[in-house]
Design an enzyme around this catalytic site. Sequence first.
Site, PDB file in Angstrom:
ATOM      1  CB  ALA A  66     -28.240  12.539  75.757  1.00 22.30           C
ATOM      2  N   GLY A 105     -23.476  15.282  76.008  1.00 22.59           N
ATOM      3  CA  GLY A 105     -23.524  14.882  74.442  1.00 22.59           C
ATOM      4  C   GLY A 105     -23.480  16.167  73.694  1.00 22.59           C
ATOM      5  CD  GLU A 128     -21.608  12.854  79.612  1.00 21.61           C
ATOM      6  OE1 GLU A 128     -20.684  13.686  80.344  1.00 21.61           O
ATOM      7  OE2 GLU A 128     -21.751  13.237  78.547  1.00 21.61           O
TER       8      GLU A 128
END
Length: 692
Positions: A66, A105, A128
């Site tokens: 992301a 992502g 993450e």
Amino acid sequence: MTAINAVTDLAIDGEIATIRLDSPPVNALSVEVREGLIGALNAAEANAGVKAIVLICAGRTFIAGADIAEFGKPPRPPFLAEALERIENAGKPVVAAIHGTALGGGFEVALTAHYRVAVPSAKFGLPEIKLGIIPGAGGTQRLPRLIGVEKALDVILSGAPFGARDAKEWGVVDALAEEGRLHEAASAFARELIAANAPLRKIRDLTAKIDAARGHPEIFAAARQAYARKYRGFEAWEKAIASVSNAVDLPFEEGIAREREMCLALMAGAQSKAQRYVFFAERQAAKIPDIPASEATRPVRAVGVVGAGTMGGGIAMNFLNVGIPVTILEASREALDRGLQIIRRNYENTARKGRLTMAEVDRRMADLTGALDLSALADADLVIEAVFENMALKKDVFAKLDAIARPGAILASNTSYLDIDEIAAATKRPEDVLGLHFFSPANVMRLLEIVRGAKTAKSAVATALQLARAIGKVGVVVGVCHGFVGNRMLAPRQREAMKLILEGATPWDVDRVLVEFGLPMGPFAMSDLAGLDVGWSKATSARATLREILCEEGRRGQKTGAGFYDYDEARNARPSPLVEAIIRDFALAKGVERRAIADAEILARCIYPMINEGARILDEGKALRASDIDVVWINGYGWPTYRGGPMFYADAIGLGRVLAKMQEFRAALGDDFTPSPLLERMARDGARFVNS
Ligand code: T1G
């Protein structure tokens, strides 16, 4: 070829449609990329001639996750979940073609494709956790279904990437492509799928691996135990475990919904905000305003290290690890042999833990040459001096290096405190001299303070920064001053810790407060570990300080079984009543009045003077920016990442409050608490140290 938008192309070649994303630097999933992805999928689906879809990225990498810069801002549609759903539910097989790093992502996008093809150099991972969140696009639900709960927990909790060969073995990747021929291989794979009329394989529908874990809570207990120490004080990791546990216990849709909820809640929290700030701060540190990225660096193909002690040996290992040969110099054969032996033993210990092959140990040792004569360093491109912390000795070493080193070689000192300009003046080439301050253990700690002297050439600084990266360190450029950034800020903390125990706190109180704050160790446990007799000598000791008294009592730290604490055989620390009595007597003799001291005062007394010193460092230009100071403290001293570094922490408290507390302490306790003029100015202006 059709342009779907500024970052997405669609090319049709017979029955194969190729979606190509091109959004430098790392194809992060920005709103444009999400739009392009959906638009391209729609077009490929609408084209009746297309029978399979290849998703590939231009540039250095597949999607690296992301877009971290979008976090914390109001989300803009289309959301990632929509793009993922479109891929997974496409009516034609989608093949993800992966090179570089498929992270976060990006990896989750690949997990919604029906098949995956990768080049051998590709890496996969869910980092993450390092940003204080959990995977939020299905990673905790799909990965366990694909590779099993145990492996998935490890990938998610470690945040560490794994390679394409593991990916192939674990079934993450269906085929490996030849390096440089990814698109051809993925297209060929897609044609085979078409020919075989292969099914649309959806990971969400796989059940065998999660069925196997059902009713086995011990799998989760083991993960919790394995990571408890690493994540003390962090929030995200327990949520990650809970989410993987949901993958086992809940229907897919529900697991996904809860995963997203937890991810968003963490993203909105203070910890993730701090961790994202650190991510960008570390990258910012490599940018030096007056040194362009195009500045030519000097090739470093051979390194010399002067001194084969603990520091010199650790420093040498950094270069051996990445295949740069090292010549290490000692004064006597005995000391040299001991130094070489310790390096070999360190590597063998790593091999014993399975993290290195014996062949690799031999290769690294073969790159290491011991020497007793300085002339052996004549061909080195970089020489790092790691001798005793003594100015006269260092100047002597540098004068001699000046006489033998090849032109253009970088001459570095590993000094922790001393004046690099004075050391440089011992040579006729001060432009080639700088400080490279490694932190102990030098082969482990990520921080490298790069000390830029008054005359250091830009190319030398640029080379040091590049080299830091090459050996896996975070280089931070700092100016010449006593203790540079890290140790200079450590000094007021140590001073206050010593004052606090005279005034009435116990060493274990002080340590506990700082450990609860998130530091790995308190100042007194740290002193015991380092040895109280560093810089102490029996000959000059006069029972004038607490440290001198403890040393004279034979309490010289862990190695003597006693320091501030008592230690048992296994080096477990216990509070020492004897030390409490010694402190009390010493305080009495010094006329220090003792009182009960609250935890909040201990914390403020230890931390606020550090922030104040950080402000002085900034004011003097010894650090380029406040975030560099934070990078130093996170990577060199174990400041908890979830608090973002001392300067970020100061902003979070509010500079007005920090200043008020300093003024209050000054009134009560004296000029050790004189506020820095910069802190006063910034507090008055309502300013902040960092942008976050
Ligand atoms: N978002 C925004 N910018 C990024 C970025 C990202 N994900 N990754 C890198 N950059 C910028 C970086 O700031 C730098 O910019 C430039 O790219 C090059 O990076 C839903 C929510 C990919 C291994 O955590 O690990 O997906 O300084 O210097 O050494 O579950 O970047 O040049 O201006 O590091 O070659 C998960 C983070 C996101 C990956 C490349 N993904 N990136 O390393 O170059 S969370 C990550 C990296 C997520 C989902 C969740 C590395 C890299 P500038 P670099 P590099």
